[in-house]
Design a protein around this motif. Structure first.
Motif, mmCIF file in Angstrom:
data_model
loop_
_atom_site.group_PDB
_atom_site.id
_atom_site.type_symbol
_atom_site.label_atom_id
_atom_site.label_comp_id
_atom_site.label_asym_id
_atom_site.label_seq_id
_atom_site.Cartn_x
_atom_site.Cartn_y
_atom_site.Cartn_z
ATOM 1 N N ASN A 3 19.898 44.192 39.151
ATOM 2 C CA ASN A 3 20.807 44.477 38.041
ATOM 3 C C ASN A 3 22.138 43.820 38.325
ATOM 4 N N ILE A 4 22.809 43.366 37.265
ATOM 5 C CA ILE A 4 24.134 42.793 37.413
ATOM 6 C C ILE A 4 24.972 43.209 36.213
ATOM 7 N N SER A 5 26.260 43.496 36.458
ATOM 8 C CA SER A 5 27.186 43.821 35.372
ATOM 9 C C SER A 5 28.562 43.293 35.736
ATOM 10 N N CYS A 6 29.369 43.040 34.702
ATOM 11 C CA CYS A 6 30.719 42.515 34.888
ATOM 12 C C CYS A 6 31.675 43.302 34.006
ATOM 13 N N TYR A 7 32.860 43.591 34.536
ATOM 14 C CA TYR A 7 33.879 44.304 33.760
ATOM 15 C C TYR A 7 35.257 43.902 34.248
ATOM 16 N N PRO A 8 36.304 43.966 33.445
ATOM 17 C CA PRO A 8 36.195 44.163 31.997
ATOM 18 C C PRO A 8 35.548 42.946 31.352
ATOM 19 N N ASN A 9 35.069 43.135 30.177
ATOM 20 C CA ASN A 9 34.431 42.037 29.452
ATOM 21 C C ASN A 9 34.662 42.260 27.966
ATOM 22 N N PRO A 10 35.520 41.476 27.348
ATOM 23 C CA PRO A 10 36.154 40.248 27.814
ATOM 24 C C PRO A 10 37.257 40.511 28.854
ATOM 25 N N PHE A 11 37.651 39.429 29.549
ATOM 26 C CA PHE A 11 38.662 39.522 30.597
ATOM 27 C C PHE A 11 39.629 38.353 30.445
ATOM 28 N N SER A 12 40.755 38.414 31.181
ATOM 29 C CA SER A 12 41.715 37.316 31.090
ATOM 30 C C SER A 12 41.712 36.443 32.346
ATOM 31 N N THR A 59 41.274 32.023 37.372
ATOM 32 C CA THR A 59 42.442 31.335 36.802
ATOM 33 C C THR A 59 42.195 29.842 36.586
ATOM 34 N N ASP A 60 41.258 29.245 37.327
ATOM 35 C CA ASP A 60 40.996 27.813 37.183
ATOM 36 C C ASP A 60 40.005 27.484 36.062
ATOM 37 N N LEU A 61 39.452 28.501 35.406
ATOM 38 C CA LEU A 61 38.497 28.266 34.320
ATOM 39 C C LEU A 61 39.171 28.375 32.958
ATOM 40 N N PRO A 62 38.789 27.518 32.011
ATOM 41 C CA PRO A 62 39.321 27.658 30.653
ATOM 42 C C PRO A 62 38.701 28.868 29.948
ATOM 43 N N ALA A 63 39.364 29.323 28.899
ATOM 44 C CA ALA A 63 38.822 30.426 28.095
ATOM 45 C C ALA A 63 37.484 30.003 27.511
ATOM 46 N N GLY A 64 36.584 30.966 27.340
ATOM 47 C CA GLY A 64 35.290 30.667 26.759
ATOM 48 C C GLY A 64 34.225 31.642 27.208
ATOM 49 N N LYS A 80 26.358 37.935 30.027
ATOM 50 C CA LYS A 80 27.291 37.049 29.336
ATOM 51 C C LYS A 80 28.693 37.624 29.506
ATOM 52 N N ILE A 81 29.653 36.777 29.883
ATOM 53 C CA ILE A 81 31.036 37.211 30.003
ATOM 54 C C ILE A 81 31.919 36.298 29.156
ATOM 55 N N ILE A 82 33.026 36.835 28.694
ATOM 56 C CA ILE A 82 33.943 36.075 27.849
ATOM 57 C C ILE A 82 35.340 36.122 28.455
ATOM 58 N N LYS A 83 35.878 34.931 28.748
ATOM 59 C CA LYS A 83 37.249 34.815 29.229
ATOM 60 C C LYS A 83 38.158 34.528 28.059
ATOM 61 N N GLN A 84 39.191 35.331 27.932
ATOM 62 C CA GLN A 84 40.133 35.167 26.812
ATOM 63 C C GLN A 84 41.262 34.248 27.192
#
Length: 84
Positions: A3-12, A59-64, A80-84
C-alpha cells in the motif's frame, strides 16, 4: 499486499509518503510525470516488512500531476499526486 499513500494531496512543496510492505523484498519507489517520464527515484533496494514513511521536498519540480509507484518483485501500487 503493498500500500502507498501521499499527503497532503494536492501539495505545494512538501509531500509525505507512507507505504507498507507485507513481506521483505526488493522494491523501488519511482515518480513519473503525466507523459510517463521518470522524474525521481525515491527508493531502490530491499525494503523491510513494515510500514515506512518519509518526507519528499519537491521544490525542484514544476507544478503538475505526478504518479508515485511502489513496485516489489510481485506487486505494484501507485498513487496520483498533484503539485500546486
Amino acid at each position: 499486499t503493498v500500500n502507498i499513500s501521499c499527503y497532503p494531496n494536492p501539495f505545494s512543496e512538501i509531500v509525505h509518503i507512507e507505504y507498507e510492505i507485507k513481506k521483505s523484498s526488493p522494491a523501488s519507489i519511482r515518480v513519473f510525470n503525466v507523459v510517463g517520464e521518470l522524474v525521481a527515484v525515491l527508493s531502490d533496494g530491499t525494503l523491510d516488512e513494515r510500514q515506512h514513511q518519509f518526507t519528499w521536498n519537491t521544490t525542484d519540480l514544476p507544478a503538475g500531476m505526478y504518479f508515485v509507484m511502489l513496485k516489489t518483485d510481485k506487486e505494484v501500487a501507485g498513487v496520483k499526486i498533484i503539485k500546486q
